[in-house]
Design a protein around this motif. Structure first.
Motif: not given
Ligand SMILES: [Zn+2]
Length: 81
Positions: A2-5, A9-12
């Protein structure tokens, strides 16, 4: 996972925000270049007496707002005829 997801999102979002900002800066720079193009420092203006073109920075202006190439021509004023 979940953290990776969320990281993705934040990176995008961060990448998108950066590209938007860069596009806006480029547009502003183009607009500034266009605005300063009309009143460039070396803009030439014709002398009201002899018609000689002089840079706007070197011209002399009388009370009527007419441009002259020199103090002598400014005193002589607009040449008639
Ligand atoms: Zn002149």
């Amino acid at each position: 996972m979940k953290f990776l997801f969320w990281f993705l999102v934040v990176w995008l979002v961060w990448r998108w925000w950066r590209s938007v900002r860069r596009l806006g800066a480029r547009r502003a720079a183009a607009r500034d270049a266009q605005a300063s193009g009309g009143v460039a420092p070396d803009w030439m203006v014709p002398c009201a007496h002899c018609g000689l073109h002089v840079p706007q920075a070197e011209m002399l202006m009388d009370d009527a707002g007419l441009a002259y190439c020199s103090e002598a021509h400014r005193r002589l004023g607009v040449r008639h005829g």
